[in-house]
Design an enzyme around this catalytic site. Structure first.
Site, PDB file in Angstrom:
ATOM      1  N   TRP A 101      -4.067   0.099   2.617  1.00  0.00           N
ATOM      2  CA  TRP A 101      -3.970  -1.221   3.240  1.00  0.00           C
ATOM      3  C   TRP A 101      -5.145  -1.488   4.162  1.00  0.00           C
ATOM      4  O   TRP A 101      -5.678  -2.604   4.193  1.00  0.00           O
ATOM      5  CB  TRP A 101      -2.629  -1.401   3.953  1.00  0.00           C
ATOM      6  N   ASP A 171      -2.067  -4.420  11.748  1.00  0.00           N
ATOM      7  CA  ASP A 171      -1.218  -4.718  10.597  1.00  0.00           C
ATOM      8  C   ASP A 171       0.044  -3.876  10.757  1.00  0.00           C
ATOM      9  O   ASP A 171       0.022  -2.664  10.551  1.00  0.00           O
ATOM     10  CB  ASP A 171      -1.958  -4.371   9.298  1.00  0.00           C
ATOM     11  N   LYS A 195       9.176  -6.016   4.384  1.00  0.00           N
ATOM     12  CA  LYS A 195       9.457  -4.593   4.589  1.00  0.00           C
ATOM     13  C   LYS A 195      10.573  -4.425   5.613  1.00  0.00           C
ATOM     14  O   LYS A 195      11.577  -3.799   5.352  1.00  0.00           O
ATOM     15  CB  LYS A 195       8.205  -3.848   5.063  1.00  0.00           C
TER      16      LYS A 195
HETATM   17  C1  LIG Z   1       2.986  -4.641   2.009  1.00  0.00           C
HETATM   18  C2  LIG Z   1       1.828  -4.532   2.931  1.00  0.00           C
HETATM   19  C3  LIG Z   1       0.770  -5.454   2.904  1.00  0.00           C
HETATM   20  C4  LIG Z   1       0.701  -6.583   1.902  1.00  0.00           C
HETATM   21  O1  LIG Z   1       1.666  -7.551   2.149  1.00  0.00           O
HETATM   22  P1  LIG Z   1       1.719  -8.890   1.279  1.00  0.00           P
HETATM   23  O2  LIG Z   1       2.832  -9.633   1.933  1.00  0.00           O
HETATM   24  O3  LIG Z   1       2.003  -8.497  -0.133  1.00  0.00           O
HETATM   25  O4  LIG Z   1       0.416  -9.571   1.415  1.00  0.00           O
HETATM   26  C5  LIG Z   1      -0.254  -5.297   3.802  1.00  0.00           C
HETATM   27  N1  LIG Z   1      -0.252  -4.303   4.702  1.00  0.00           N
HETATM   28  C6  LIG Z   1       0.745  -3.397   4.763  1.00  0.00           C
HETATM   29  C7  LIG Z   1       0.692  -2.299   5.780  1.00  0.00           C
HETATM   30  C8  LIG Z   1       1.814  -3.486   3.873  1.00  0.00           C
HETATM   31  O5  LIG Z   1       2.804  -2.590   3.927  1.00  0.00           O
END
Ligand SMILES: *Cc1c(COP(=O)(O)O)cnc(C)c1O
Length: 360
Positions: A101, A171, A195
């Protein structure tokens, strides 16, 4: 048989929340309407949105000088919105590379600025959190970006870096609300909802006031934080049902002791699973450095990869779903977010012990 869903995302939601949503689906609080059918500018939905924001502020202790934005486009859109809004005339940004990521965030930022990789764990296949002592921070960087929890590799920071006056951007897609964070340490926090917050389609951004309003005037309106901040996330139609569901999850968190209590439960759940892996005499293996192991996403491999198919088939038959690891890592991954009950982790551990006994 109970079903336990270990999907990395979209992921398990609290059972009580789904039940409440079902009860309210056709008629929200006697209005005769589903939340899905409500105008985002009507008093009913405005109330839902305000309550969700207030509850999130309470749960995370978000200071008054931070905006809470309910956006769309996923964490992926934030990979571009962050440089486009936060560069503020600067030429470079600092990024910590801890896995899939962070790499995606870096690749996108490279379209807009010079990306300085201040630390990386690529030398050991992305299995640890790089020691802050060795970060090569640039005091002129526009911001420092890191991924608090690498959902794929299963590496989680159990500390928050100190970046001085350079804003820290995180993030938190896969570990927001799973442990307390001092929001005032961050310039911006973002997370896709699917998530640990609610259904896919909603993206949360928490941003400090002074970082809003510096975008290039040619930036598309929808990508400017200021537009969303000035309009309480209602410049356009927001993801109303996702916001409602997130609100129900926030209420569920409050009823269950908040983020501090969640952390205690998450520690216990993760320990149960990692202990089982470590006590398996090598039948199962987690490649992540012990101190940096994620409480949310637990990747592990089987000693003999030829058994992977059997493991997944039998797990499925036992109601333990979506355990296949990410294609880049292989093996298995158990995602054990807030909404995964301890009984689910216990059921997985019981199955793993039994499988190892039968195949060891
Ligand atoms: C799932 C995830 C993403 C991507 O998320 P989207 O909603 O599909 O854009 C980015 N960063 C992390 C840490 C993730 O777990």
């Amino acid at each position: 048989m109970s079903i336990f869903n270990f999907s990395a995302g979209p992921a398990v939601l609290p059972h009580e929340v789904l039940q409440q949503a079902r009860e309210e689906l056709l008629d929200w609080h006697g209005t005769g309407m589903s939340v899905m059918e409500m105008s985002h500018r009507g008093k009913e939905f405005m109330g839902i949105a305000a309550q969700a924001e207030a509850d999130l502020r309470e749960l995370m202790g978000i200071p008054k000088n931070y905006k809470v934005l309910f956006l769309q486009g996923g964490a992926h859109l934030q990979f571009s919105m962050i440089p486009l809004n936060l560069l503020r005339g600067k030429l470079s940004a600092d990024y910590v590379n801890t896995g899939e990521w962070s790499k995606k965030a870096m690749a996108e930022a490279k379209k807009f600025c010079f990306v300085n990789e201040v630390a990386s764990n690529a030398d050991k296949k992305a299995t640890y959190a790089p020691d802050f002592k060795h970060w090569k921070l640039d005091k002129d960087a526009a911001y420092v970006h890191y991924t608090t929890n690498e959902t794929i590799g299963g590496v989680e920071f159990n500390w928050v870096p100190r970046t001085g006056t350079v804003p820290l951007v995180a993030d938190m897609s896969s570990n927001i609300l799973s442990r307390p964070y001092d929001v005032s340490r961050f310039g911006l926090i973002y997370a896709g909802a699917q998530k640990n917050i609610g259904p896919a389609g909603l993206t949360l951004v928490i941003v400090r006031d002074d970082l809003v309003g510096h975008a290039d005037p040619r930036l598309p309106t929808m990508m400017d934080y200021k537009i969303h901040a000035d309009n309480d996330s209602m410049y356009n139609t927001p993801p109303t049902y996702g916001m409602y569901m997130a609100g129900l999850v926030f209420q569920w968190l409050k009823r269950n002791g908040g983020v501090a209590k969640m952390e205690q439960v998450n520690i216990a759940k993760a320990k149960l699973l990692y202990d089982a892996i470590d006590a398996s005499n090598g039948f199962y293996h987690c490649p992540v450095n012990t101190a940096d192991r994620s409480r949310m996403n637990v990747p592990f491999t089987l000693k003999d990869a030829n058994l992977d198919g059997d493991f997944l088939k039998q797990a499925d038959a036992n109601g333990l779903l979506q355990l296949k690891g990410h294609r880049s890592v292989g093996g298995m991954r158990a995602s054990i977010y807030n909404a995964m009950p301890k009984a689910g982790v216990q059921a997985l551990v019981d199955f793993m012990n039994d499988f190892a006994r039968r195949n060891g």
